[in-house]
Design an enzyme around this catalytic site. Structure first.
Site, mmCIF file in Angstrom:
data_model
loop_
_atom_site.group_PDB
_atom_site.id
_atom_site.type_symbol
_atom_site.label_atom_id
_atom_site.label_comp_id
_atom_site.label_asym_id
_atom_site.label_seq_id
_atom_site.Cartn_x
_atom_site.Cartn_y
_atom_site.Cartn_z
ATOM 1 N N ASP A 197 69.625 30.356 20.721
ATOM 2 C CA ASP A 197 68.238 29.565 20.952
ATOM 3 C C ASP A 197 68.302 28.786 22.238
ATOM 4 O OD1 ASP A 197 67.286 30.343 18.651
ATOM 5 O OD2 ASP A 197 67.004 28.380 17.593
ATOM 6 N N ASP A 209 26.129 26.800 50.598
ATOM 7 C CA ASP A 209 27.225 28.079 50.405
ATOM 8 C C ASP A 209 27.380 27.999 48.891
ATOM 9 O OD1 ASP A 209 28.587 30.173 51.775
ATOM 10 O OD2 ASP A 209 30.354 29.354 50.597
ATOM 11 N N GLY A 232 29.826 32.468 49.249
ATOM 12 C CA GLY A 232 28.514 32.943 49.193
ATOM 13 C C GLY A 232 28.190 33.878 50.478
ATOM 14 N N LEU A 233 28.773 33.568 51.639
ATOM 15 C CA LEU A 233 28.407 34.375 52.728
ATOM 16 C C LEU A 233 28.813 35.633 52.671
ATOM 17 C CD1 LEU A 233 26.780 34.186 55.376
ATOM 18 C CD2 LEU A 233 29.137 33.341 56.515
#
Lengths: 508, 426
Positions: free
Chosen positions: A36, A278, A413-414
């Site tokens: 453990d 954008d 975005g572009l």
């Protein structure tokens, strides 16, 4: 019996370790079989801690079972006290030791150590890691804090409760929120459990209210302090700009501050970034959200209100907090996914076909497998999500971090605009070789043209050809949507008409 | 050819062995699943255990957990504990669901854990029952990987020992001559196969094989070599089938590998010249590949924490072939019978320790101030922070290290942390 490949949470004693490791001057004696100790490496490797967790394991073996495992526990506890001289100890059993029914609490008490020894009952076969952390912190607070009847001397003092070891961005959230509170003119009395000693825990009642950063670990303790020490607590988790503003207002009211104080708290770049042109392409992006309840709820609010996404799926593995997640999902017109089975999550993601997945390490891999962009918003996380750089999720800087980390996996975005404009371009499609490979790169062979007439899957040849004109990164979705559209209407042969009918149908 | 392996000393009593009991900072045998499932490509490993077991394997397997792995955990919950009588039915249901999902699976291991051992769940009987139900498509076997019974690589020992009784008995009195026991990387296995073939041994079986149907035949008289030092129970099971052990060091480094093949050559009366023809080029290549690492490591003092039972062969390797000085060599278990030749090669003054009391061992390590510490991931970063240079030991189990062509890679595993510390300014 539950068939499990992946588990979102460890057993409850891992939660207890997260509290013990977060604190200083506290030692955990864990009755557990050999093996453990694997849990140590979560802290030394994933969180890159430079010291071993303050945990002593009894590491009993089969040959000990016939003998006196209780004696083994007592020896381990006495040795641990002698070696580490902690201010307080917590003792308990892991899942196997729970079965052999030695009583760590009683055994430790019999040792009559000169420091408080706090017994933990963590039912391993019912509960999980976060519950274990919450219960441990609550038991420590209960054992060490003396209930208070009078009002605190300084009405503007607070404690920050909740940050632990192995918490997703806890280190930086704490720095961000501490700074925010100080700018407002609020004094921080104690931060716990992270870096707190048992003596610090004793000073918790001196503050006038509590800031609960992570309900998963600190809400239970916060409620006890509310009842017994007359300390109200915050209920808003400051992840996201709106939530941070709401949090500031709540703190201001608890501390008796006016709006001017709140204004000093700062501001985020997210609102302007999100409004800049954008970001227009982010509008209505379909997002699937899964994680612990706190982070999933916060993410849903940011996604909808601050980034203009459409939340198409919301869920959590935190059963203890299923109710608020169900309510939030209902407000979005969704049914919450409450599960700790990653296969269910995977099925849901495959069904929803989101444009962005926000989740844990596991959703990152689901998204990778299914080809969707993804960002990590919640534990369980891997080593890369304990970054060297400052990267909170909370407060105003946290909102900046969130904007960047969610938007990066999407195309900017572009970039997306350009891809659309030149989608038919001879060197800008999926079959063109990567430009950085230079002139030596060879193009993969053109696939054979589809045979005339109906093709496999019920596509007419012209429709299949038309489909190829759709940009490759959305073509799979278009194909699935069209096939579903056709199947739902019993259309046997998909024509160009069907393709555009389906497009019109799904773009509504 | 240079064969510097000395005969083992009459007894190993001149090597001091420190026996300790206390907290053991080691993995349990379940961890073996992480490499065994890569080796046996149509086997599935189903742990019957707790959430802790599932969490352990997930933590140890790291990123592998996401690649539709061939292992899983049947998590025992409180209903199973309350109604132990129905646990068989529950297990059958889980196994049915699993095999429906994965029709490609030919061999299923029910792997016992601490919780299943403590509640005395009879997985052996369950395996026999399920084998009947799913025969002939799937064979169901059982072994224990629990922490109370096994340490780390002993999980592989338990798995292979369970496989031995199911290895085919060859027909018509044919005796397969040689068997190599111990999971090796595929690349090392292929290299070994080629060298054996050059020596004239063309029928060599490897246990485990890469698929359930290809497990090697074993018959009374089959001679076997161990490729790994942790195969005590497997060796016993092989002997119960009448197989005969070829005592040998382990094939690590140039000297170790040559001595290992020489043991096989001696057992099959293969002439020296033929052995040399098969091994000499590899031996020279290995020494060449180790050269730059030897330059970096010679004279450096090394401390091994117990982990895999590979520690003694590795200490022999770094001492004999890289010129390092082992300070303390910890091993979870000391299998004297299989390690006699390796222990005999350790420099005088080396402390061998068996078992562990981790706090006391850390005190000894700090006092000895070794140049390199081999230890588990729970200790590595804390020791680095104290100023020690460490090599994390699990990598020595997961990386191909056996044989001539990997000798340079093995040396690099030790030299790289030292190199890094130098580059970062000591």
């Amino acid at each position: 019996m539950q068939l499990t490949l992946w588990t979102y949470e460890g057993p409850p004693h891992i939660g207890a370790m997260r509290i013990a490791t977060a604190m200083d001057g506290l030692h955990y004696v864990l009755h557990a079989p050999q093996g453990d100790t694997y849990a140590d490496l979560l802290f030394t490797m994933i969180e890159r801690r430079n010291a071993r967790p303050p945990v002593t394991y009894t590491t009993f073996q089969a040959r000990d079972l016939g003998g006196d495992t209780a004696e083994l526990f007592k020896t381990a506890a006495a040795d641990a006290y002698e070696r580490f001289k902690p201010q307080a100890m917590i003792v308990g059993a892991s899942c196997t030791a729970e079965l052999i029914q030695d009583d760590p609490g009683g055994l430790a008490k019999a040792l009559a150590l000169p420091v408080p020894v706090i017994p933990l009952e963590l039912p391993s076969y019912q509960k999980k890691e976060n519950w274990g952390a919450s219960e441990t912190f609550y038991q420590i607070v209960r054992a060490l804090c003396v209930p208070r009847r009078d009002a605190a001397a300084n009405p503007r003092s607070c404690n920050i409760l909740g940050p632990t070891a192995l918490g997703f961005r806890h280190r930086d959230d704490l720095a961000e929120i501490s700074r925010l509170l100080e700018r407002m003119g609020v004094t921080i009395n104690v931060v716990a459990p992270l870096d707190a000693t048992p003596d610090d825990i004793r000073r918790i009642p001196e503050a006038s209210f509590n800031v609960v950063l992570y309900p998963e670990t600190a809400e239970t303790a916060g409620r006890w302090l509310e009842r017994n020490c007359k300390q109200p607590m915050t209920s808003i988790v400051p992840i996201g700009v709106s939530a941070t503003r709401d949090f500031i207002a709540q703190v201001a009211s608890l501390a008796g501050l006016d709006a001017d104080a709140a204004d000093k708290a700062g501001a985020s770049r997210l609102p302007w970034y999100s409004r800049s042109v954008d970001s227009t392409y982010l509008t209505g992006k379909r997002v699937f959200i899964f994680g612990d309840a706190t982070h999933a709820l916060a993410a849903a609010r940011i996604a909808r209100e601050e980034l203009g996404f459409e939340v198409v799926g919301l869920g959590t593995y935190s059963r203890e907090f299923a109710r608020p997640v169900r309510e939030a999902a209902a407000r979005l017109g969704l049914e919450a996914l409450i599960t700790d089975d990653y296969l269910e999550v995977e099925a849901k993601v495959a069904e929803l076909q989101p444009e962005l997945v926000l989740g844990t390490q596991m959703e990152r891999h689901i998204a990778k497998k299914l080809g969707f962009p993804c960002a990590v918003i919640s534990a369980p996380v891997h080593v890369q999500d304990f970054p060297a750089r400052y990267s909170p999720q909370m407060g105003f800087e946290g909102a900046n971090v969130i904007f960047d980390s969610w938007v990066h996996p999407l195309m900017m975005g572009l970039e997306e605009h350009l891809l659309h404009m030149f989608r038919g371009d001879f060197e800008f499609n999926d079959k063109a070789a990567a430009s950085h490979l230079g002139a030596g790169a060879t193009k993969p062979a053109e696939p054979a043209p589809p045979p005339p007439g109906p093709t496999q899957g019920g596509w007419a040849a012209e429709a299949e050809k038309e489909l190829q004109k759709i940009p490759f990164f959305v073509r799979g979705k278009a194909r699935r949507n069209t096939e579903r559209f056709a199947a739902e209407r019993g259309i046997a042969l998909i024509t160009i008409e069907t393709l555009y009918d389906a497009k019109a149908h799904y773009s509504r | 050819m240079n064969l510097p392996f000395r005969a083992p000393p009459a007894s190993c009593n001149d090597i001091p062995v420190l026996r300790e009991r206390g907290q053991r900072e080691v993995f349990c045998g379940l961890t073996g699943i992480v490499w065994l499932h890569r080796k046996i490509q149509d086997a599935f490993f189903l742990v019957v255990g707790s959430r802790t077991c599932a969490h352990l394997i997930q933590s140890a397997a790291g990123v592998m957990i996401f690649a539709e792995p061939r292992f899983a955990t049947a998590i025992i919950d409180e209903r199973d504990l309350a109604g132990l009588s129905e646990i068989d039915a529950e297990l059958d249901r889980v196994v049915n669901r699993l095999l429906e999902r994965r029709p490609d699976i030919k061999m299923l291991f029910l792997v016992g854990s601490c919780p299943s051992e403590v509640i005395k769940l009879d997985l052996k009987r369950a395996a026999a029952r399920l084998s009947q139900i799913h025969s002939p498509k799937v064979r169901v076997l059982n072994y224990s990987g629990s922490g109370i019974e096994t340490t780390f690589t002993q999980g592989e020992d338990a798995c292979l020992a369970a496989l031995v009784p199911f290895s085919p008995l060859p027909a018509n009195g044919y005796v397969p001559p040689l068997l190599v026991a111990g999971a090796l990387s595929d690349v090392a296995e292929d290299q070994f196969r080629r060298i054996f073939a050059e020596m004239g041994l063309t029928d060599v079986g490897f246990l485990p094989a890469r698929s359930a149907a290809a497990m090697p035949a074993i018959a009374p008289g089959t001679k076997y070599l161990l490729a790994q030092p942790f195969l005590n129970d497997t060796a016993r099971a092989l002997e119960e089938r009448g197989a005969v052990h070829i005592p040998a060091p382990f094939p690590l480094g140039a000297e170790g590998t040559t001595a290992w093949f020489k043991a096989a050559a001696d057992a099959f009366d293969i002439p020296e010249a033929k052995l040399r023809a098969a091994t000499e080029a590899g031996h020279i290549r290995a020494r060449l590949a180790m050269e730059p690492h030897r330059a970096m490591l010679e004279g450096k003092r090394i401390f091994f924490f117990p982990d895999s039972q590979l520690e003694i062969p590795l200490a022999r390797f770094v001492a004999q072939e890289l010129g390092m000085e082992p300070v303390e060599v910890g091993t979870p278990y000391l299998q004297r019978a299989h390690l006699a030749q390796e222990i005999g090669q350790l420099p005088a003054g080396t402390v061998v320790s068996e078992g562990q009391d981790v706090e006391k061992q850390l005190d000894r390590c700090r006092a000895a101030k070794p140049d390199l510490v081999v230890c588990g991931l729970g200790l590595a970063n804390p020791l680095e922070a104290e100023g020690f240079t460490t090599k994390w030991s699990i990598e020595l189990v997961f990386t191909p290290i056996h044989g001539y062509e990997q000798a340079g890679d093995l040396a690099r595993l030790f030299s790289r942390p030292m190199d890094r510390r130098t580059r970062l300014g000591g």
